[in-house]
Design a protein around this motif. Structure first.
Motif, mmCIF file in Angstrom:
data_model
loop_
_atom_site.group_PDB
_atom_site.id
_atom_site.type_symbol
_atom_site.label_atom_id
_atom_site.label_comp_id
_atom_site.label_asym_id
_atom_site.label_seq_id
_atom_site.Cartn_x
_atom_site.Cartn_y
_atom_site.Cartn_z
ATOM 1 N N MET A 70 -5.613 2.436 -16.021
ATOM 2 C CA MET A 70 -4.291 1.611 -16.286
ATOM 3 C C MET A 70 -3.443 2.386 -15.208
ATOM 4 O O MET A 70 -2.322 1.529 -14.577
ATOM 5 N N VAL A 71 -3.457 3.531 -14.938
ATOM 6 C CA VAL A 71 -2.596 4.285 -14.144
ATOM 7 C C VAL A 71 -3.120 4.158 -12.639
ATOM 8 O O VAL A 71 -2.078 3.978 -11.674
ATOM 9 N N ALA A 72 -4.539 4.045 -12.442
ATOM 10 C CA ALA A 72 -5.038 3.989 -11.187
ATOM 11 C C ALA A 72 -4.558 2.753 -10.343
ATOM 12 O O ALA A 72 -4.326 2.462 -9.222
ATOM 13 N N ARG A 73 -4.690 1.522 -11.095
ATOM 14 C CA ARG A 73 -4.533 0.147 -10.506
ATOM 15 C C ARG A 73 -3.162 -0.004 -9.681
ATOM 16 O O ARG A 73 -2.945 -0.328 -8.564
ATOM 17 N N PRO A 74 -1.893 0.058 -10.482
ATOM 18 C CA PRO A 74 -0.669 0.142 -9.750
ATOM 19 C C PRO A 74 -0.472 0.856 -8.587
ATOM 20 O O PRO A 74 0.069 0.822 -7.680
ATOM 21 N N THR A 75 -0.891 2.448 -9.062
ATOM 22 C CA THR A 75 -0.983 3.624 -8.219
ATOM 23 C C THR A 75 -1.490 3.114 -6.832
ATOM 24 O O THR A 75 -1.173 3.504 -5.615
ATOM 25 N N THR A 76 -2.787 2.657 -6.924
ATOM 26 C CA THR A 76 -3.613 2.122 -5.876
ATOM 27 C C THR A 76 -2.760 1.139 -5.142
ATOM 28 O O THR A 76 -3.028 1.129 -3.753
ATOM 29 N N GLY A 77 -2.308 0.148 -5.902
ATOM 30 C CA GLY A 77 -1.460 -0.799 -4.985
ATOM 31 C C GLY A 77 -0.461 -0.431 -4.074
ATOM 32 O O GLY A 77 -0.181 -0.958 -3.195
ATOM 33 N N ILE A 78 0.299 0.620 -4.640
ATOM 34 C CA ILE A 78 1.354 1.270 -3.996
ATOM 35 C C ILE A 78 0.735 1.968 -2.637
ATOM 36 O O ILE A 78 1.508 1.807 -1.536
ATOM 37 N N ILE A 79 -0.260 2.733 -2.869
ATOM 38 C CA ILE A 79 -0.847 3.601 -1.742
ATOM 39 C C ILE A 79 -1.510 2.344 -0.733
ATOM 40 O O ILE A 79 -1.165 2.828 0.481
ATOM 41 N N VAL A 134 -1.642 3.030 5.365
ATOM 42 C CA VAL A 134 -3.143 2.597 4.665
ATOM 43 C C VAL A 134 -3.350 0.994 4.772
ATOM 44 O O VAL A 134 -4.299 0.658 5.028
ATOM 45 N N ARG A 135 -2.405 0.232 4.804
ATOM 46 C CA ARG A 135 -2.480 -1.154 4.792
ATOM 47 C C ARG A 135 -3.230 -1.687 6.081
ATOM 48 O O ARG A 135 -4.043 -2.751 5.938
ATOM 49 N N PRO A 136 -2.843 -1.248 7.289
ATOM 50 C CA PRO A 136 -3.538 -1.836 8.442
ATOM 51 C C PRO A 136 -5.291 -1.488 8.349
ATOM 52 O O PRO A 136 -5.772 -2.152 9.151
ATOM 53 N N ARG A 137 -5.633 -0.353 7.597
ATOM 54 C CA ARG A 137 -7.096 -0.212 7.522
ATOM 55 C C ARG A 137 -7.342 -0.108 5.850
ATOM 56 O O ARG A 137 -8.068 0.979 5.545
ATOM 57 N N ILE A 138 -6.868 -1.164 5.197
ATOM 58 C CA ILE A 138 -7.378 -1.040 3.755
ATOM 59 C C ILE A 138 -8.764 -1.382 3.578
ATOM 60 O O ILE A 138 -9.223 -0.889 2.269
#
Length: 500
Positions: A304-313, A319-323
């Motif tokens: 539950m904590v990992a999913r939104p945290t991963t979304g923010i990262i 990170v987004r250009p090399r997701i």
């Protein structure tokens, strides 16, 4: 009334507003779609004893449900393209309720396969795909965060369902529990009602333009060719166009899509089996039922904590250009957790394993669809989801039963965890290497494209300069004629030629 030019303009995603209500609806729908098959594992031991089946036979219940949920992806995508997300999700919620209520009256394991596996699984498919698709229509800049929040519905539901299912079983038995769970699943209809269609005017204009284009094309074909030569060919072409309108098969020529597809098909061979067998494994080692169910709750809380945290990262500029690399790492990390699971011989060790497994599982799920949209774009995402899910359903179907066969053969759960871990590490390594290759090829193709665009410009500039010089020369007055003749004479002398 909008101007004609504005009427046909496609509006951009609002990136907020009612979109957050849609995220909440997707949170509920996706939560049930992902968590419900895993939460049913609480009943497996008792159903197995009731019907006298083996581990592999009872594992087919979750496998068929998960495979139907993924395999019905193209059907769900076609229905979404035809009717929109709202009615599809509401109908899916109704099917889920009917399937689970019917399962309460089953008298054989085969009937459970049909009611729980196929009917409820198909209802969950009609919840999963539209929820993922509509988020892409409401969000662009904040899409990774929105996806992360919506995907957090799975661990929240799993965290709730694991102890709830154990409580229901202790008080009502598995048949009474299935009746109550069928009623709970009807809440998917409420979640679907929140999926307000976006841009209906735009869709209407787009449809009208498409129809006019088709009519014009048909009129041109009628004028250019005789009537008798276009019967069978036109019929086949129209049929292919109708199918391709809902499922874009040209994606199979897309290099990034094929890499994603192969890696994910391999990954799902070991993705769900550890969750399905976690509670039975704990019971097998002598842990009581509530403590075994609590392992799923621990996994879900971390998830539950990992999913939104991963979304923010994943949404960060680094990170987004090399997701795709981040996604590959998450899969390999998931596999490493399973490889180390056999070392957990006590309840404390299983708690540690569940925590790391929840972290890795949440990371993968948060980026599962975001990475696909990153590769193919929002316009082709609906078709891509449908094609990917139907390909993945084969390994999803086989994963838990293969794990059950390993348990039945060796009498030990550790070989199942080792198999799942090895497969996922292999999938993560494959995706990392192939995405590196894909990024290199994309950079090379972009460089070549720019070089081709610049080359004609330089040639065109040179030719235009020559034309301007010639034009100026022809437009010069008679007073410059002696200078021009003198210049031509000097040019001939330099070339080593003399007039005779």
């Amino acid at each position: 009334m909008p101007a004609p030019a504005e009427a046909g303009r496609v509006p951009g995603p609002p990136d907020g507003g009612w979109g957050w209500v849609v995220v909440f609806g997707a949170f509920v729908s996706i939560g049930f779609a992902y968590a419900f098959p895993k939460g049913l594992a609480i009943f497996f031991k008792e159903i197995q004893d009731f019907f006298g089946t083996s581990y592999s036979e009872i594992a087919w219940v979750s496998s068929i449900m998960l495979a139907t949920t993924y395999g019905a992806g193209p059907i769900s995508s076609i229905l979404v393209n035809r009717y929109g997300s709202r009615p599809v999700v509401m109908f899916g919620g109704l099917l889920c309720g009917v399937g689970m209520i019917s399962a309460a009256f089953c008298t054989s394991i085969l009937q459970l396969y049909i009611c729980v596996g196929f009917i409820t699984g198909f209802g969950l498919a009609l919840n999963l795909q539209p929820s993922v698709i509509i988020i892409g229509k409401y969000f662009l800049k904040r899409r990774p965060i929105a996806n992360g929040l919506a995907m957090a519905g799975s661990p929240v539901m799993l965290c709730t369902l694991a102890p709830l299912n154990q409580f229901l079983f202790d008080n009502f038995g598995w048949r009474g529990s299935f009746l109550i769970l069928g009623a709970i699943l009807l809440n998917c209809c409420v979640a679907g009602a929140l999926f307000r269609p976006i841009g209906p005017g735009t869709a209407l204009v787009k449809t009208q333009v498409t129809e006019e284009g088709k009519d014009a094309l048909k009129g041109k074909i009628t004028e250019d060719s005789p009537m008798e030569n276009k019967t069978e060919e036109e019929g086949e072409k129209d049929c292919f166009e109708k199918v391709n309108q809902y499922l874009d098969f040209s994606l199979f020529k897309h290099r990034g899509f094929l890499i994603y597809l192969i890696g994910n098909v391999l990954m799902f061979l070991g993705f769900f089996a550890p969750i399905v067998f976690l509670a039975p494994y704990a019971k097998h080692t002598g842990i009581d039922e509530y403590s075994a169910a609590f392992l799923l709750s621990i996994l879900a809380i971390v998830d539950m904590v990992a999913r939104p945290t991963t979304g923010i990262i994943a949404n960060s500029k680094w990170v987004r250009p090399r997701i795709q690399y981040f996604f590959s790492f998450a899969i390999a990390f998931n596999g490493a957790c399973h490889l180390l699971c056999p070392l957990a011989s006590s309840y404390t060790g299983l708690v540690v394993y569940s925590s790391f497994f929840g972290l890795a599982f949440g990371m993968v799920c948060a980026m599962l669809f975001e990475t696909l949209m990153d590769l193919v774009g929002a316009a082709r995402f609906t078709s891509a989801v449908g094609l990917v899910t139907i390909a993945e359903c084969c390994t999803i179907l086989l994963g838990p039963p293969i794990g059950g066969i390993l348990i039945d053969t060796f009498g030990d759960y550790k070989y199942m965890f080792i198999k799942c871990g090895a497969v996922m590490v292999l999938a993560g390594t494959f995706l990392f290497i192939m995405n590196y290759y894909n990024y290199r090829m994309l950079a090379k193709e972009e460089k070549e494209r720019k070089a081709k665009e610049e080359a004609p410009k330089s040639v065109r500039t040179e030719n235009e300069g020559k034309k301007i010089w010639n034009k100026d020369s022809t437009q010069d007055g008679p007073e410059l004629e002696p200078l021009r003749e003198k210049g031509e004479g000097l040019k001939k002398e330099m070339n080593g030629t003399n007039e005779v």
